[in-house]
Design an enzyme around this catalytic site. Structure first.
Site, PDB file in Angstrom:
ATOM      1  N   TYR A  57       0.846  -1.192   0.000  1.00 51.85           N
ATOM      2  CA  TYR A  57       0.000   0.000   0.000  1.00 51.85           C
ATOM      3  C   TYR A  57       0.883   1.244   0.000  1.00 51.85           C
ATOM      4  O   TYR A  57       1.159   1.835   1.032  1.00 51.85           O
ATOM      5  CB  TYR A  57      -0.933   0.009   1.217  1.00 51.85           C
ATOM      6  CG  TYR A  57      -1.777  -1.232   1.368  1.00 51.85           C
ATOM      7  CD1 TYR A  57      -2.083  -2.045   0.275  1.00 51.85           C
ATOM      8  CD2 TYR A  57      -2.278  -1.599   2.610  1.00 51.85           C
ATOM      9  CE1 TYR A  57      -2.850  -3.180   0.421  1.00 51.85           C
ATOM     10  CE2 TYR A  57      -3.058  -2.735   2.767  1.00 51.85           C
ATOM     11  CZ  TYR A  57      -3.332  -3.535   1.673  1.00 51.85           C
ATOM     12  OH  TYR A  57      -4.102  -4.670   1.830  1.00 51.85           O
ATOM     13  N   LEU A 204     -17.789  -4.135   3.106  1.00 52.57           N
ATOM     14  CA  LEU A 204     -18.894  -3.309   2.593  1.00 52.57           C
ATOM     15  C   LEU A 204     -18.975  -3.396   1.072  1.00 52.57           C
ATOM     16  O   LEU A 204     -19.559  -2.526   0.419  1.00 52.57           O
ATOM     17  CB  LEU A 204     -18.726  -1.859   3.041  1.00 52.57           C
ATOM     18  CG  LEU A 204     -18.692  -1.649   4.560  1.00 52.57           C
ATOM     19  CD1 LEU A 204     -18.489  -0.184   4.895  1.00 52.57           C
ATOM     20  CD2 LEU A 204     -19.974  -2.165   5.201  1.00 52.57           C
ATOM     21  N   GLY A 205     -18.405  -4.457   0.511  1.00 55.42           N
ATOM     22  CA  GLY A 205     -18.466  -4.641  -0.935  1.00 55.42           C
ATOM     23  C   GLY A 205     -17.812  -3.500  -1.696  1.00 55.42           C
ATOM     24  O   GLY A 205     -18.307  -3.087  -2.739  1.00 55.42           O
ATOM     25  N   GLY A 207     -17.728  -0.487  -1.003  1.00 54.31           N
ATOM     26  CA  GLY A 207     -18.623   0.661  -1.035  1.00 54.31           C
ATOM     27  C   GLY A 207     -20.010   0.361  -1.543  1.00 54.31           C
ATOM     28  O   GLY A 207     -20.953   1.129  -1.302  1.00 54.31           O
ATOM     29  N   PHE A 208     -20.179  -0.758  -2.247  1.00 57.81           N
ATOM     30  CA  PHE A 208     -21.464  -1.062  -2.870  1.00 57.81           C
ATOM     31  C   PHE A 208     -22.577  -1.243  -1.835  1.00 57.81           C
ATOM     32  O   PHE A 208     -23.707  -0.782  -2.032  1.00 57.81           O
ATOM     33  CB  PHE A 208     -21.337  -2.315  -3.732  1.00 57.81           C
ATOM     34  CG  PHE A 208     -22.593  -2.675  -4.481  1.00 57.81           C
ATOM     35  CD1 PHE A 208     -23.007  -1.920  -5.573  1.00 57.81           C
ATOM     36  CD2 PHE A 208     -23.357  -3.762  -4.097  1.00 57.81           C
ATOM     37  CE1 PHE A 208     -24.177  -2.245  -6.262  1.00 57.81           C
ATOM     38  CE2 PHE A 208     -24.521  -4.096  -4.784  1.00 57.81           C
ATOM     39  CZ  PHE A 208     -24.929  -3.331  -5.866  1.00 57.81           C
TER      40      PHE A 208
END
Length: 327
Positions: A57, A204-205, A207-208
């Site tokens: 990262y 949370l997918g 953001g989905f």
């Protein structure tokens, strides 16, 4: 916040961790360093004791931010990081040679401002290095006191079994959410059998599942979702049935869709510890509220039936990413 044990490793962490990746990598421009440090410290003050980063990262930048943020409370938190890519750059390929693992661990210790890594993951299984050799190298690092626990990420069942036989795997980190349930088929039963904890990333997918993504959204080129089939306009539109379901449950429970998504994960197994990430304080507080949402057996049964009736569209990775997954 309540604590959980990651399998039989004895590693105790907050029920929700904090995935720090997005502060530096993957979702667009990096967050201002001071702001990122402030957010990590805010998470700690709100009960989070489990923080996830990786050499990749940045590379290295996220570890530096995490190290500076947590230095004042180092003995009160658990820090996880990862090795496994050439020069810490996924696009350059995999590298889990023993000498590289040792190098990454030493460099991570400096960036994290610590004398030990609580949980060191192999970021992706390297087909060119026997997993037994990888596990043995981490075992040596544990014996040297540089590492406390060994983890794997996106590893398949065979690799997990082989590595675990050499050095017990404390935790597996892989994607898992209402938006991606593949681990339920083979991985979760295996982890339960071996006593390994599970750390879902993208709970949370990506953001989905927050219900805040417009199906017509256009992602910036430096947002990795721009190349993900599941986040193209047609797939987003086709998959709205899942968002509608989560929103309906959230309405009934007087909470947000994100909190339902996290509560659902926490309810699956007591040794599951999701690591949602965010760059905003209000979203952090919202996410942590998911640990306080209670889903009954009837709730979970109803959700399961509804999920089984939804067929999701689009692959979760482009081919270049999928080739790195060990299944």
């Amino acid at each position: 916040m309540q604590k959980r044990l990651l399998g039989q490793s004895g590693l105790e962490v907050s029920a929700l961790g904090f995935g720090c990746m997005g502060l530096s990598y993957g979702y667009g421009p990096a967050t201002d360093r001071k702001d990122a440090i402030a957010l990590i410290r805010a998470a700690y003050r709100r009960g989070v004791t489990f923080f996830d980063t990786a050499e990749a990262y940045g590379p290295g930048i996220n570890e530096e931010v995490v190290g500076e943020a947590l230095e004042p409370v180092r003995n009160q938190v658990v820090i996880a990081t990862k090795f496994g890519f050439v020069n810490g750059v996924p696009a350059q390929g995999l590298d889990s040679r023993p000498e590289r693992i040792r190098q990454v661990a030493d460099e991570a210790l400096k960036r994290l401002r610590t004398d030990r890594i609580d949980l060191l993951y192999q970021h992706r299984v390297d087909p060119n290095v026997p997993v037994e050799e990888v596990a043995g190298t981490v075992k040596d690092l544990i014996a040297a006191g540089k590492v406390k626990h060994f983890g794997m990420s996106e590893a398949g069942a065979d690799a997990i079994r082989r590595a675990h036989a050499v050095q017990p795997v404390a935790a597996l980190q892989s994607e898992y959410s209402m938006f991606w349930r593949e681990p339920e088929l083979e991985i979760l039963p295996l982890l339960e059998d071996l006593g390994i904890g599970f750390v879902p990333f993208a709970p949370l997918g990506k953001g989905f599942l927050t219900g805040k993504l417009d199906p017509k959204v256009v992602f910036a080129k430096d947002d990795f979702r721009s190349s993900v089939p599941r986040f193209q306009a047609d797939a987003l539109a086709a998959n709205q049935a899942l968002v509608d379901l989560v929103k309906a449950i959230a309405f009934e429970k007087f909470c947000t869709p994100a909190q339902i998504a996290l509560a659902w994960l926490l309810a699956q197994k007591p040794w599951i510890v999701p690591i949602p990430g965010t760059t905003k304080l209000d979203r952090l507080e919202e996410n942590l509220g998911g640990a306080d949402v209670s889903l009954t057996v009837d709730d979970l049964t109803r959700i399961e039936q509804a999920l089984n009736g939804i067929t999701l569209q689009g692959d979760r990775y482009p081919a270049s990413y999928q080739n790195l997954i060990n299944r």
